[in-house]
Motif scaffolding. Sequence first.
Motif, PDB file in Angstrom:
ATOM      1  N   ASP A 104       0.821  -1.213   0.000  1.00  0.00           N
ATOM      2  CA  ASP A 104       0.000   0.000   0.000  1.00  0.00           C
ATOM      3  C   ASP A 104       0.853   1.259   0.000  1.00  0.00           C
ATOM      4  OD1 ASP A 104      -2.673  -1.276   0.320  1.00  0.00           O
ATOM      5  OD2 ASP A 104      -1.767  -1.995   2.172  1.00  0.00           O
ATOM      6  N   SER A 105       2.045   1.160   0.524  1.00  0.00           N
ATOM      7  CA  SER A 105       2.977   2.277   0.616  1.00  0.00           C
ATOM      8  C   SER A 105       4.335   1.669   0.937  1.00  0.00           C
ATOM      9  CB  SER A 105       2.523   3.254   1.710  1.00  0.00           C
ATOM     10  OG  SER A 105       3.404   4.352   1.816  1.00  0.00           O
ATOM     11  N   LEU A 106       5.375   2.496   0.977  1.00  0.00           N
ATOM     12  CA  LEU A 106       6.717   2.023   1.308  1.00  0.00           C
ATOM     13  C   LEU A 106       7.347   2.954   2.342  1.00  0.00           C
ATOM     14  CD1 LEU A 106       8.157   1.203  -2.251  1.00  0.00           C
ATOM     15  CD2 LEU A 106       7.237  -0.427  -0.594  1.00  0.00           C
ATOM     16  N   TYR A 107       8.204   2.385   3.158  1.00  0.00           N
ATOM     17  CA  TYR A 107       9.016   3.155   4.096  1.00  0.00           C
ATOM     18  C   TYR A 107      10.470   2.906   3.710  1.00  0.00           C
ATOM     19  CZ  TYR A 107      11.065   4.518   8.667  1.00  0.00           C
ATOM     20  OH  TYR A 107      11.810   5.090   9.666  1.00  0.00           O
ATOM     21  N   LEU A 108      11.104   3.907   3.136  1.00  0.00           N
ATOM     22  CA  LEU A 108      12.479   3.806   2.662  1.00  0.00           C
ATOM     23  C   LEU A 108      13.353   4.665   3.570  1.00  0.00           C
ATOM     24  CD1 LEU A 108      11.514   4.529  -1.027  1.00  0.00           C
ATOM     25  CD2 LEU A 108      11.860   2.267  -0.061  1.00  0.00           C
ATOM     26  N   TYR A 109      14.426   4.096   4.107  1.00  0.00           N
ATOM     27  CA  TYR A 109      15.226   4.900   5.025  1.00  0.00           C
ATOM     28  C   TYR A 109      16.715   4.633   4.890  1.00  0.00           C
ATOM     29  CZ  TYR A 109      15.403   0.752   8.089  1.00  0.00           C
ATOM     30  OH  TYR A 109      15.603  -0.504   8.604  1.00  0.00           O
ATOM     31  N   ASN A 110      17.454   5.679   5.168  1.00  0.00           N
ATOM     32  CA  ASN A 110      18.904   5.615   5.302  1.00  0.00           C
ATOM     33  C   ASN A 110      19.281   6.759   6.231  1.00  0.00           C
ATOM     34  OD1 ASN A 110      21.682   5.787   5.130  1.00  0.00           O
ATOM     35  ND2 ASN A 110      21.769   5.465   2.921  1.00  0.00           N
ATOM     36  N   TYR A 111      19.537   6.433   7.472  1.00  0.00           N
ATOM     37  CA  TYR A 111      19.802   7.453   8.481  1.00  0.00           C
ATOM     38  C   TYR A 111      21.294   7.759   8.638  1.00  0.00           C
ATOM     39  CZ  TYR A 111      14.920   7.157   9.817  1.00  0.00           C
ATOM     40  OH  TYR A 111      13.548   7.206   9.804  1.00  0.00           O
ATOM     41  N   THR A 112      22.120   7.292   7.675  1.00  0.00           N
ATOM     42  CA  THR A 112      23.542   7.596   7.712  1.00  0.00           C
ATOM     43  C   THR A 112      23.750   9.108   7.653  1.00  0.00           C
ATOM     44  OG1 THR A 112      24.014   5.530   6.551  1.00  0.00           O
ATOM     45  CG2 THR A 112      25.767   7.168   6.615  1.00  0.00           C
ATOM     46  N   GLY A 113      24.653   9.600   8.475  1.00  0.00           N
ATOM     47  CA  GLY A 113      24.832  11.043   8.568  1.00  0.00           C
ATOM     48  C   GLY A 113      25.792  11.640   7.559  1.00  0.00           C
ATOM     49  N   ASP A 114      26.660  10.816   6.911  1.00  0.00           N
ATOM     50  CA  ASP A 114      27.653  11.408   6.032  1.00  0.00           C
ATOM     51  C   ASP A 114      27.007  11.933   4.752  1.00  0.00           C
ATOM     52  OD1 ASP A 114      28.489   9.426   3.561  1.00  0.00           O
ATOM     53  OD2 ASP A 114      27.710   8.320   5.291  1.00  0.00           O
ATOM     54  N   GLU A 115      27.543  13.032   4.239  1.00  0.00           N
ATOM     55  CA  GLU A 115      26.928  13.780   3.137  1.00  0.00           C
ATOM     56  C   GLU A 115      26.823  12.957   1.861  1.00  0.00           C
ATOM     57  OE1 GLU A 115      24.952  17.194   1.902  1.00  0.00           O
ATOM     58  OE2 GLU A 115      25.738  16.679   3.884  1.00  0.00           O
ATOM     59  N   ALA A 116      27.877  12.213   1.521  1.00  0.00           N
ATOM     60  CA  ALA A 116      27.883  11.460   0.268  1.00  0.00           C
ATOM     61  C   ALA A 116      26.787  10.395   0.265  1.00  0.00           C
ATOM     62  CB  ALA A 116      29.249  10.812   0.050  1.00  0.00           C
ATOM     63  N   SER A 117      26.674   9.654   1.357  1.00  0.00           N
ATOM     64  CA  SER A 117      25.644   8.613   1.454  1.00  0.00           C
ATOM     65  C   SER A 117      24.252   9.234   1.426  1.00  0.00           C
ATOM     66  CB  SER A 117      25.838   7.809   2.739  1.00  0.00           C
ATOM     67  OG  SER A 117      24.828   6.835   2.883  1.00  0.00           O
ATOM     68  N   HIS A 118      24.102  10.383   2.092  1.00  0.00           N
ATOM     69  CA  HIS A 118      22.811  11.074   2.132  1.00  0.00           C
ATOM     70  C   HIS A 118      22.384  11.495   0.733  1.00  0.00           C
ATOM     71  CE1 HIS A 118      19.644  13.607   3.844  1.00  0.00           C
ATOM     72  NE2 HIS A 118      20.057  14.576   3.036  1.00  0.00           N
ATOM     73  N   GLU A 119      23.288  12.087  -0.014  1.00  0.00           N
ATOM     74  CA  GLU A 119      22.955  12.560  -1.370  1.00  0.00           C
ATOM     75  C   GLU A 119      22.654  11.389  -2.299  1.00  0.00           C
ATOM     76  OE1 GLU A 119      22.413  15.582  -2.578  1.00  0.00           O
ATOM     77  OE2 GLU A 119      22.620  16.323  -0.532  1.00  0.00           O
ATOM     78  N   GLU A 120      23.411  10.313  -2.156  1.00  0.00           N
ATOM     79  CA  GLU A 120      23.155   9.137  -2.991  1.00  0.00           C
ATOM     80  C   GLU A 120      21.776   8.556  -2.709  1.00  0.00           C
ATOM     81  OE1 GLU A 120      24.982   4.674  -3.954  1.00  0.00           O
ATOM     82  OE2 GLU A 120      25.993   5.982  -2.521  1.00  0.00           O
ATOM     83  N   PHE A 121      21.378   8.553  -1.441  1.00  0.00           N
ATOM     84  CA  PHE A 121      20.058   8.024  -1.084  1.00  0.00           C
ATOM     85  C   PHE A 121      18.956   8.916  -1.642  1.00  0.00           C
ATOM     86  CE2 PHE A 121      16.564   7.371   2.109  1.00  0.00           C
ATOM     87  CZ  PHE A 121      16.262   6.079   1.711  1.00  0.00           C
ATOM     88  N   LEU A 122      19.128  10.235  -1.591  1.00  0.00           N
ATOM     89  CA  LEU A 122      18.136  11.139  -2.173  1.00  0.00           C
ATOM     90  C   LEU A 122      18.006  10.897  -3.675  1.00  0.00           C
ATOM     91  CD1 LEU A 122      18.882  14.534  -0.370  1.00  0.00           C
ATOM     92  CD2 LEU A 122      17.163  12.818   0.203  1.00  0.00           C
TER      93      LEU A 122
END
Length: 420
Positions: A33-51
């Motif tokens: 019905d929906s999805l919960y996608l998460y990546n709570y890593t704080g480093d900038e490179a990982s954050h941007e890749e997840f976005l």
Amino acid sequence: MSQKKIIPFINGENELSSSIVSLADKYSCEGADSLYLYNYTGDEASHEEFLHTLRAIEKDIDIPFIAGVHVNRFEDAKKALYTGASRIVMRRAVLPVEKELQEITSRFDRDKLAIEIDMQRDPHTAEQLNLYYDMGFGMIILKHVDVTEKLKQAVSGCKAEIMIRDGLIRNDLAELMSLEHVEGVSTNYFEEKDIYKAKRALKSQGIDVAVFETSIDFADFKLMDNGLIPAVVQDYRTNEVLMVAYMNEESFRHTLETGKMTYYSRSRQELWCKGDTSGHYQYVKKLMIDCDNDTILAKVRQIGAACHTGNRSCFYRELASRDYVDTNPLTVLTEDYDVIRNRKEHPKEGSYTNYLFDKGIDKILKKCGEEATEMVIAAKNPDAEELKYEIADLLYHTMVLMVECGLDWNDVMKELVNRR
């Protein structure tokens, strides 16, 4: 309360983007019905890749998703929401500093914000949970729960929407779904399991979940002499006619149960689920019946080709035609966009479109601004003839800008749908 939801979660930490997109697409097709996608890593490179991964998923799937990310400041929250996520999720243990959190909650409605709380490390009462609602969080996600009277009291007294995140190793799905005020359960339990089967089991226990149910019994259909009913199959996005096949009662029931188009083969005298051998499944989006109850119209998401010849549609051969002007906005804008994109990929000498691409983004933006101004001026003229020319010019230059920036009409239409 709305129907209870099964919401698979995907942990994006240390996962390939392609694997996350593929799994999200699988869930979208197979009953989530929906999805919960998460990546709570704080480093900038990982954050941007997840976005970037979230933006790719938003292009691919047609169900909502919420995004869990590490948020330090307002810009982090804004960028996460701009991926197309229906909500962003922040963890209780690592909320941003008070000033930044206040800016986030003041700039976004509470239906865009969720908070995740570990009930094992930090158990909350209803009063404590309601503090987050008052702060501006419209959803609270509870993980590591034990179904006790304390939990039931906390959930039932909460003003926010409640979602429970659970691996379903110790807890029972039906018990969690039955809790008062719980909107749904987020789990990774169904990665290799049948979501529709689980939903049918929940339905049999009196839990209201989204399954395919016919509004007219098969006995009321007007069948052909051989007991079959024809089914016309369309792409649910474009309305392109893909194929025509036949269904009997068993194949109709199987279609409702699995969410995959299943037919009856007149030549083989057996059921066949489209895609079982080719992988070209047809995932049901909507089933309709005509005014005489003698033909089914199925709107589907088609994987691969519908035709056994490898063509997208079985209707690829022209018998007769005459020239006509197609003014369907979807068709015209899509075809014009494709021509512009083709010019960028395969430049043509003397093309004005290629002139714009060669000059670059600043020239394209300048032209968009000029055309917007000319449209405004034309709108002051009582004669609308000039206005339609200027609107057409603006649309053309806007499409050049879209191609230059890697957007297509699906991106724009999804954003308009998200704003409803």
